[in-house]
Each structure stands twice: as structure tokens, then as C-alpha cells.
Design a protein around this motif. Structure first.
Motif, PDB file in Angstrom:
ATOM      1  N   VAL A   1       0.881  -1.166   0.000  1.00  0.00           N
ATOM      2  CA  VAL A   1       0.000   0.000   0.000  1.00  0.00           C
ATOM      3  C   VAL A   1       0.920   1.217   0.000  1.00  0.00           C
TER       4      VAL A   1
ATOM      5  N   TYR B   1      -4.580  -1.632  -4.856  1.00  0.00           N
ATOM      6  CA  TYR B   1      -3.553  -0.742  -4.300  1.00  0.00           C
ATOM      7  C   TYR B   1      -2.987   0.256  -5.305  1.00  0.00           C
TER       8      TYR B   1
ATOM      9  N   TRP C   1     -10.591  -7.462  -5.671  1.00  0.00           N
ATOM     10  CA  TRP C   1     -11.351  -6.445  -4.932  1.00  0.00           C
ATOM     11  C   TRP C   1     -12.862  -6.685  -5.109  1.00  0.00           C
TER      12      TRP C   1
ATOM     13  N   HIS D   1     -10.143 -10.387  -1.529  1.00  0.00           N
ATOM     14  CA  HIS D   1      -9.703  -9.296  -0.648  1.00  0.00           C
ATOM     15  C   HIS D   1     -10.668  -9.081   0.525  1.00  0.00           C
ATOM     16  N   TRP D   2     -11.982  -9.047   0.241  1.00  0.00           N
ATOM     17  CA  TRP D   2     -13.003  -8.903   1.288  1.00  0.00           C
ATOM     18  C   TRP D   2     -14.194  -9.772   0.922  1.00  0.00           C
TER      19      TRP D   2
ATOM     20  N   ILE E   1      -8.109  -1.306  11.138  1.00  0.00           N
ATOM     21  CA  ILE E   1      -8.593  -1.289   9.748  1.00  0.00           C
ATOM     22  C   ILE E   1     -10.055  -1.733   9.700  1.00  0.00           C
TER      23      ILE E   1
HETATM   24  O1  ISN Z   1      -8.676  -3.293   2.121  1.00  0.00           O
HETATM   25  C1  ISN Z   1      -7.748  -2.622   2.583  1.00  0.00           C
HETATM   26  N1  ISN Z   1      -7.885  -1.534   3.377  1.00  0.00           N
HETATM   27  C2  ISN Z   1      -6.629  -1.054   3.710  1.00  0.00           C
HETATM   28  C3  ISN Z   1      -6.262   0.025   4.497  1.00  0.00           C
HETATM   29  C4  ISN Z   1      -4.889   0.270   4.669  1.00  0.00           C
HETATM   30  C5  ISN Z   1      -3.937  -0.536   4.073  1.00  0.00           C
HETATM   31  C6  ISN Z   1      -4.319  -1.619   3.274  1.00  0.00           C
HETATM   32  C7  ISN Z   1      -5.677  -1.843   3.101  1.00  0.00           C
HETATM   33  C8  ISN Z   1      -6.369  -2.864   2.375  1.00  0.00           C
HETATM   34  O2  ISN Z   1      -5.900  -3.794   1.744  1.00  0.00           O
END
Ligand code: ISN
Ligand code: NDP
Length: 307
Positions: free
Chosen positions: A24, A55, A86, A115-116, A297
């Protein structure tokens, strides 16, 4: 010895370096990103890159890998590359992967993650990445997250473009559904994990099912707040190392992957020492988070992962 030399074995039999380079990247740092990645690979000895379609760093990574492989400084098989699908491309993970591969200038990735466990209502190109309605709410679809996983299984079994597949931000309940309803055990589960969020139940579940746990935001994300955790500082003093070495070895010594990020080339160059933390010390680090839970996060909806 450097912690960058520690390997873990996936359920596919492949080896994954325990420490991966988080990619990131802040907008202002992009012009320095390639040089930082070269320092990571050539000077520090990173052999694992953690990236994602989302990213926006895959083209830069691809340029570096192409240069280093082309000049013979590294071989493709020496670097473990992970990318992620994503939620805006939930319905077409192959398109997501093929876009990533083109940008990365690679024929395959070593690991492809969902990813999610979410599906967004975006266009066929997955844009906008985070679609919002007029009120600013994310346009989320009522779709089973396993739909994406099933398509990823197809990619894994039939294309050779992903040597292993896994998930990210799944809860234990979601992993149980996945294991009940599909026939590939994820090679990895990438979640937020550090001494403020030890995820004890999830770690135990993954151990029982031979799913490698990958710890993201190990330092507590921006500003690295976890460096200040008292038990981390105590152990750093005891072993004569930097607190970052404790935060990395908390995972690497417990058989987990850890994905620290830095945009500071001096820190990147320094790498991480190996610290042989005892079982008691690892438990003490877990116990800190059991008593002081903190998550840094959230998903794109600003929420914690759903149950
Ligand atoms: O989904 C993400 N949200 C984030 C926030 C900060 C760094 C990486 C991520 C991800 O991969
Ligand atoms: N699957 C997912 O949903 C997610 C995956 N990730 C992955 O995990 C990676 C890392 O997580 P991330 O949230 O980015 O953050 P980290 O927990 O790795 O923390 C990054 C912060 O720590 C600082 N830092 C790094 N090393 C040191 C040091 N030695 N001393 C002081 N400060 C330090 C960095 O500053 P500086 O740059 O100045 O060194 C930066 O501010 C991501 O890049 C991504 O690959 C992250 C979040 C979600």
C-alpha cells in the motif's frame, strides 16, 4: 540471521516467505516506490510481495520485477507474489487476476486472495472501485461471498495463473461455511492481526485446518502505534532489538506470515532480526490483546468484518 529468510509451507506444498513486503503506498510516495522496492529485494532480502488490484502499485511492481528478472538479478521463482480480487470485481475474479498479471508483467501469481467477503455494484471494469449512491453510501450487493470463491477455485484448478488461492477478512463463521460448501481449503487467510488484536480463535481454527494465517497491519497501520505496546517494548529491551523485530517475530515464530509496510528506505534496508520468543512470551503478547483489543482497519464501508 534475518527474519526475511524464514519460510512457511502452504497446504499446496509450496513455500511462502514468512515476511512479505506490504505495498500500500501513499500518493506522495509513488515516485519513490520503485527505488524502495529495489532496496527491499536487493539489499534487505525480501522475497515476498503482498499487493492487490486495489492498491494501484502493481504497474510499479511489474516494472521493478521485469527489470530485476531481465537483468538476471533475481529469478521469477525466487519471489513470492500475492495479489487480491477487490469486491468491485467480485463477479469476474479472472478479469481481476488478468489485469494484475498484465500490470505485474507476470504469467502467474503465487497466491490469489479474495480481498473482502463483499460484492460491490460497480461496472464491468470494477470501476469505480468503491461505488457510492447519492447519499455517499457504498452500493453493496446482496450476493453470497462464496460466489467469488467458487470462481477462484475454477481459476486455481483450470488456468495455472494462480498457484494457490486464499481469502482475506473472513471470520471463523465464514471460513466454516466455505469449508462446508466448497472443495478447496484456502491456502491462506489474511487478516488484521497483532498484539492488540491476537484473533486467538481464528488462529486456532486455521491451525486445525492447515490454513496459513497472514497478519496485516502488524504495526497497527499508520504511525505504527503497536511499537509502543508495553510488553513489546519490554521484550525488545530484553532481547536488545527494536520493537519492530518483536512485532514481526510474534508472527514468524508462531508459523504465521507477517506483512509490514514502510516507505522509509533506511527502515526497509534494516530488515528484521530473528528473535526466538518463547511460547510463554508469545502467549503474553496474545494476552495483551485479549485484555486491550483494538482494531485499526475497517472495510470500505467503515465497518469491521461481518459475522
Ligand atoms: O482493504 C484494505 N484496506 C486497507 C487500508 C490500509 C492498508 C491496506 C488496506 C487494504 O488492503
Ligand atoms: N487484506 C487486507 O484487507 C489488508 C492488507 N494489508 C496489507 O498489510 C500491509 C501492511 O499494513 P499497513 O496497514 O499498511 O500498516 P503497518 O502495520 O505495516 O504499518 C505501517 C506504518 O508503520 C510505519 N513503520 C514501519 N516500520 C517502522 C519502524 N521500524 N519504526 C517506526 N515506524 C515504522 C510506517 O511508516 P514509514 O513508512 O514511515 O516507515 C507506516 O506508517 C499493507 O501494505 C498491505 O499489503 C493491510 C490492510 C488491509
Amino acid at each position: 540471521m534475518s527474519a526475511l529468510n524464514i519460510d512457511i509451507t502452504l497446504n499446496t506444498g509450496a513455500k511462502i516467505p514468512a515476511v512479505g513486503f506490504g505495498t500500500v503506498c501513499d500518493e506522495e510516495f509513488r515516485y519513490k516506490f520503485k527505488d524502495a522496492l529495489k532496496v527491499a529485494i536487493l539489499e534487505a532480502g525480501y522475497r515476498h510481495i503482498d499487493t492487490a488490484w486495489y492498491y494501484g502499485t502493481e504497474k510499479l511492481i511489474g516494472e521493478v520485477l521485469s527489470e530485476l528478472i531481465g537483468s538476471g538479478k533475481i529469478k521469477r521463482e525466487d519471489i513470492f507474489v500475492t495479489t487480491k480480487v477487490w469486491p468491485s470485481l467480485w463477479n469476474n475474479p479472472l478479469k481481476s487476476l488478468e489485469t494484475s498479471l498484465k500490470d505485474l508483467q507476470l504469467d502467474y501469481v503465487d497466491l490469489l486472495l479474495q480481498h473482502w467477503p463483499l460484492a460491490f455494484d460497480s461496472g464491468a471494469e470494477g470501476k469505480p472501485a468503491v461505488p457510492r449512491d447519492a447519499d455517499g453510501n457504498v452500493r453493496i450487493l446482496d450476493v453470497d461471498y462464496l460466489e467469488t470463491w467458487k470462481k477462484m477455485i475454477d481459476i486455481y484448478k483450470n488456468t495455472g495463473k494462480a498457484k494457490a488461492i486464499g481469502v482475506s477478512n473472513y471470520t471463523v463463521a465464514m471460513l466454516k461455511r466455505l469449508l462446508d460448501q466448497t472443495d478447496v481449503v484456502p491456502a491462506a487467510e489474511q487478516v488484521e492481526l497483532h498484539p492488540h488484536l491476537p484473533q486467538v480463535e481464528l488462529v486456532q481454527f486455521c491451525k486445525e485446518h492447515k490454513i496459513v494465517v497472514e497478519a496485516y497491519s502488524p504495526l497497527g497501520s499508520n504511525g505504527a502505534p503497536n511499537l509502543k505496546i508495553p510488553v513489546v517494548q519490554e521484550l525488545a529491551t530484553k532481547y536488545g532489538v527494536h520493537p519492530v523485530d518483536i512485532l514481526v517475530n510474534y508472527h514468524a515464530q508462531a508459523g504465521r506470515v507477517v506483512l509490514p509496510r514502510s516507505q522509509n528506505v533506511n527502515r526497509i534496508r534494516t530488515g528484521f532480526k530473528v528473535v526466538k520468543l518463547t511460547a510463554e512470551e508469545l502467549k503474553k503478547l496474545d494476552q495483551f490483546g485479549v485484555e486491550n483489543p483494538k482494531r485499526f482497519i475497517t472495510d470500505s464501508l467503515g465497518k469491521e468484518p461481518r459475522l
